[in-house]
Design an enzyme around this catalytic site. Sequence first.
Site, PDB file in Angstrom:
ATOM      1  CB  SER A  27      -0.825   0.107   1.289  1.00  0.00           C
ATOM      2  OG  SER A  27      -1.852  -0.774   1.322  1.00  0.00           O
ATOM      3  CG  HIS A  58      -3.350  -2.175  -3.317  1.00  0.00           C
ATOM      4  ND1 HIS A  58      -2.203  -2.874  -3.097  1.00  0.00           N
ATOM      5  CD2 HIS A  58      -3.897  -1.960  -2.123  1.00  0.00           C
ATOM      6  CE1 HIS A  58      -2.068  -3.074  -1.806  1.00  0.00           C
ATOM      7  NE2 HIS A  58      -3.091  -2.528  -1.190  1.00  0.00           N
ATOM      8  CG  HIS A  80      -4.926  -7.546   0.591  1.00  0.00           C
ATOM      9  ND1 HIS A  80      -5.000  -6.669  -0.459  1.00  0.00           N
ATOM     10  CD2 HIS A  80      -3.853  -7.176   1.326  1.00  0.00           C
ATOM     11  CE1 HIS A  80      -4.015  -5.782  -0.349  1.00  0.00           C
ATOM     12  NE2 HIS A  80      -3.303  -6.078   0.714  1.00  0.00           N
ATOM     13  CE1 TYR A  82      -8.772  -5.908   2.129  1.00  0.00           C
ATOM     14  CE2 TYR A  82      -6.813  -6.672   3.262  1.00  0.00           C
ATOM     15  CZ  TYR A  82      -7.442  -5.767   2.435  1.00  0.00           C
ATOM     16  OH  TYR A  82      -6.747  -4.709   1.930  1.00  0.00           O
ATOM     17  CD  GLU A  83      -8.251  -7.199  -2.429  1.00  0.00           C
ATOM     18  OE1 GLU A  83      -8.670  -6.579  -3.413  1.00  0.00           O
ATOM     19  OE2 GLU A  83      -7.075  -7.624  -2.328  1.00  0.00           O
ATOM     20  CB  ALA A 110       1.146  -0.429   4.873  1.00  0.00           C
ATOM     21  CG  MET A 208      -5.127  -6.735   7.447  1.00  0.00           C
ATOM     22  SD  MET A 208      -6.463  -5.633   6.982  1.00  0.00           S
ATOM     23  CE  MET A 208      -6.673  -4.709   8.508  1.00  0.00           C
ATOM     24  CB  SER A 209      -0.596  -8.241   2.808  1.00  0.00           C
ATOM     25  OG  SER A 209       0.510  -7.544   3.346  1.00  0.00           O
ATOM     26  CG  ASN A 232      -1.298   1.968  12.071  1.00  0.00           C
ATOM     27  OD1 ASN A 232      -1.085   1.545  10.928  1.00  0.00           O
ATOM     28  ND2 ASN A 232      -1.792   1.222  13.029  1.00  0.00           N
ATOM     29  CG  HIS A 244      -6.886   2.347   3.226  1.00  0.00           C
ATOM     30  ND1 HIS A 244      -5.975   1.354   3.508  1.00  0.00           N
ATOM     31  CD2 HIS A 244      -6.824   2.540   1.890  1.00  0.00           C
ATOM     32  CE1 HIS A 244      -5.398   0.953   2.380  1.00  0.00           C
ATOM     33  NE2 HIS A 244      -5.896   1.668   1.387  1.00  0.00           N
TER      34      HIS A 244
END
Length: 266
Positions: A27, A58, A80, A82-83, A110, A208-209, A232, A244
């Site tokens: 990201s 992306h 990902h 989650y997609e 990230a 998450m990746s 963060n 995001h």
Amino acid sequence: MEKVQIAYEFLISQISEKPKTAIILGSGLGGLIEEIKILERIAYSEIPHFPISTVEGHGGDLIFGFLNAVPVMAMSGRFHYYEGYDMSEVVFPFRVMKLLGVERLIVTNAAGGLNEDFEAGDLMLIEDMISLLPDNPLRGRNNDKLGPRFPDMSEPFDIDWMEKTKSEANRLGLELKTGTYIGLQGPKLETKAEIRYCRIIGGDAVGMSTVPEVIAANHMGMKVLGISVITNESIPKVAKEFTHAEVVAVANQAGKKLVELVKAIV
Ligand code: HPA
């Protein structure tokens, strides 16, 4: 594997250099593209059977070219879990890379910093990882041509490569933190209790990746290097709401250091 083969045949007909090194741009880390002398840029949508990424921030291109005179391929936009993709789709590009002859994979992402010594904007060399994903790209019948049924994961990130990366960072005067990355399913962010849990089990950064591709790459015998941009601070006492857009903004800013480092590593 038939689909992987078809995607491979398409790509091999399009490209003029076969790279041994692939780089995944996380990201907001697309700045590296400007450093590549691009030979071919191929949209995922043009590649047979390739998934298409859906996340804001992306792109969705495979880029072939030279970085410092070294042939590389870069993935701008990743898939990902989650997609909604299944794991075989998430790792599809890496299996195509293997057929293309890629031997080394640089994975960037990230991530939220769990370690109290980390600040937003830091770079973290991923020394090890913990999968908290509910699935695994190797589940199901093993393809022995790709790799073994029970691949060793005792050193998912290449030790020599990490050492070289540390010395390059040192030479460039870039501070490089080190730590363990925890991969979660997402897309929700963590509760404070989940952050405490991730710290207790040994995480320094959370995202998450990365985990599926590192598993698939290890299975196929690729050397892997991973670097997180800490976007963060996911520390219970300071954890606050973030968006995001903020993650992408910090990644864009800190991404400049990462671009410098990746160039040196390549
Ligand atoms: N949690 C999970 N994924 C992330 C974070 C986070 O705090 N920051 C960037 N990606």
